[in-house]
Design an enzyme around this catalytic site. Structure first.
Site, PDB file in Angstrom:
ATOM      1  N   HIS A   1     -16.532  -9.083 -12.163  1.00  0.00           N
ATOM      2  CA  HIS A   1     -16.482 -10.528 -12.421  1.00  0.00           C
ATOM      3  C   HIS A   1     -16.254 -10.835 -13.903  1.00  0.00           C
ATOM      4  O   HIS A   1     -15.769 -11.913 -14.241  1.00  0.00           O
ATOM      5  CB  HIS A   1     -17.769 -11.202 -11.917  1.00  0.00           C
ATOM      6  CG  HIS A   1     -18.941 -11.076 -12.841  1.00  0.00           C
ATOM      7  ND1 HIS A   1     -19.960 -10.168 -12.637  1.00  0.00           N
ATOM      8  CD2 HIS A   1     -19.268 -11.757 -13.968  1.00  0.00           C
ATOM      9  CE1 HIS A   1     -20.855 -10.299 -13.599  1.00  0.00           C
ATOM     10  NE2 HIS A   1     -20.466 -11.254 -14.423  1.00  0.00           N
TER      11      HIS A   1
ATOM     12  N   ASP B   1     -18.876  -5.493  -7.341  1.00  0.00           N
ATOM     13  CA  ASP B   1     -18.799  -6.048  -8.694  1.00  0.00           C
ATOM     14  C   ASP B   1     -18.647  -4.946  -9.741  1.00  0.00           C
ATOM     15  O   ASP B   1     -19.258  -4.993 -10.811  1.00  0.00           O
ATOM     16  CB  ASP B   1     -20.017  -6.912  -9.012  1.00  0.00           C
ATOM     17  CG  ASP B   1     -19.741  -7.888 -10.147  1.00  0.00           C
ATOM     18  OD1 ASP B   1     -18.570  -8.053 -10.518  1.00  0.00           O
ATOM     19  OD2 ASP B   1     -20.707  -8.472 -10.685  1.00  0.00           O
TER      20      ASP B   1
ATOM     21  N   SER C   1     -23.511  -8.717 -18.853  1.00  0.00           N
ATOM     22  CA  SER C   1     -22.860  -8.222 -17.643  1.00  0.00           C
ATOM     23  C   SER C   1     -22.027  -6.983 -17.940  1.00  0.00           C
ATOM     24  O   SER C   1     -21.201  -6.974 -18.853  1.00  0.00           O
ATOM     25  CB  SER C   1     -21.968  -9.305 -17.039  1.00  0.00           C
ATOM     26  OG  SER C   1     -22.737 -10.370 -16.541  1.00  0.00           O
TER      27      SER C   1
END
Length: 374
Positions: free
Chosen positions: A113, A143, A221
């Site tokens: 993402h 992901d 992330s």
């Protein structure tokens, strides 16, 4: 004469007394300032109090950061913009994130993402060297994405790989990343819970996530989640927060998943979940299993020339909204299957080519068939 002398003496005494009072009042007003001036003239550095040795936990924190942080990279995504007047295309920064060195061939792991919508990606190492990255492949369902930079001298060491299947709630966790663009930030916490489930951006479900209270913010992330031995145990992927910033709940993709999927992406450029060769349908499955009063996954259709076809699995036959025949999958090897999501998650544990024992419910009886995943 004596009277005048006494009068003069009294007047002089009064003047002296007033002078003394005025002097005392002036000292009262100005003495603090005088003291401050004097203190500033006499001021010297204070003596330092010895702190003694660092605590064991502090030494661990420092060692883990010094050992692991060089392997963490700063990711900048870029996007192309078109100038409507000049028709020129310009690349501008789109966002930032984190990643880490996977191997000495220059592979870098991050979240899928974090790269969505990007036209290009730049990688900055801890020594400030910057490189253009190539996307090798991704698994949006997990992901995960794999990037690659050129093989370079003095490539940072890959992170040590740990395991996630034996994690326990309460274990220490260490997150290193670039929250809000602040590179190489260390936060600490514990494993708060295990086997959490989140709905992905593409609507799929990510299962088996590690929950931690180590601070994870936008920009973290794709960064590593480490254990107290400095081993990779997960990839920080999401946070739960109504405000969009840290609220004490973060999630990481477990390393056992990463270590199974990333090699496939590097080798093949994508990840493909092992298949039985059947068609399933969530809505139909709920209806059928409710009618039969059983937990499992209905085989809606058996695909031609598939492993399921060769193993003799049968698709359901429905007439007038009534189930006539068909198989319900209730287990694979030692894993119990109750929902379609459980079936998909269980298949994630295997590789293409593995042979499994599929337990099916057929005509009131449970039986097993051997099937090679494809």
């Amino acid at each position: 004469m004596e009277k005048d002398f006494n009068g003069v003496s009294l007047l002089r005494s009064i003047r002296i007394l007033l002078l003394i009072l005025i002097t005392l009042f002036a000292l009262f007003l100005f003495l603090p300032s005088i003291e401050n001036i004097w203190a500033s003239l006499q001021s010297e550095p204070r003596s330092i109090t010895a702190r003694g040795s660092l605590s064991a936990s502090e030494k661990t924190n420092i060692e883990i950061f010094q050992q692991s942080s060089p392997s963490v990279v700063y990711i900048t995504t870029l996007e192309d913009t078109l100038n409507l007047w000049t028709r020129d295309i310009t690349r501008i920064p789109r966002g930032t994130g984190s990643g880490f060195i996977w191997d000495r061939q220059g592979h870098i792991i991050t979240n899928y993402h974090a790269l969505q919508g990007a036209s290009a990606v730049k990688i900055r190492l801890s020594d400030q060297r910057t490189f253009n990255a190539t996307l090798i492949g991704a698994s949006p369902e997990h992901d995960l994405a794999v990037l690659r930079i050129p093989m370079i001298p003095n490539m940072p060491n890959p992170l040590s790989i740990g395991t996630s299947h034996d994690l326990q709630v309460g274990q220490m966790t260490y997150a290193i990343g670039n929250p809000f663009g602040l590179d190489h930030t260390l936060t600490t916490g514990v494993v708060s819970a295990l086997n959490r489930t989140l709905v992905n951006n593409n609507g799929s479900t990510i299962e088996g996530l590690i929950q931690t209270d180590a601070a994870i913010n936008p920009g973290n992330s794709g960064g590593p989640l480490l254990d107290s031995a400095g081993r990779l145990i997960g990839i920080n992927t999401a946070l739960y927060s109504p405000s969009g910033t840290y609220s004490g709940i973060g999630f990481a993709v477990p390393v056992d998943t990463v270590n199974r999927i990333v090699p496939r992406i590097i080798k093949e450029g994508h990840y493909q979940r092992p298949k039985l060769g059947i068609t399933i349908n969530e809505n139909l499955n709920k209806k059928i299993t409710k009618e039969l009063d059983i937990s499992g996954v209905a085989v809606i259709e058996v695909q031609p020339n598939s492993a399921a076809k060769r193993s003799g699995l049968r698709g359901v036959t429905i007439q007038n909204n009534t189930l006539i025949s068909g198989d319900i999958i209730v287990g694979i090897d030692q894993h119990q299957i109750e929902t379609t999501q459980m079936l998909l998650s269980t298949l994630e544990r295997y590789d293409i080519g593995d042979t499994v024992q599929v337990k099916i419910f057929r005509k009131g009886q449970v039986r097993e068939v051997s099937l090679t995943l494809e």
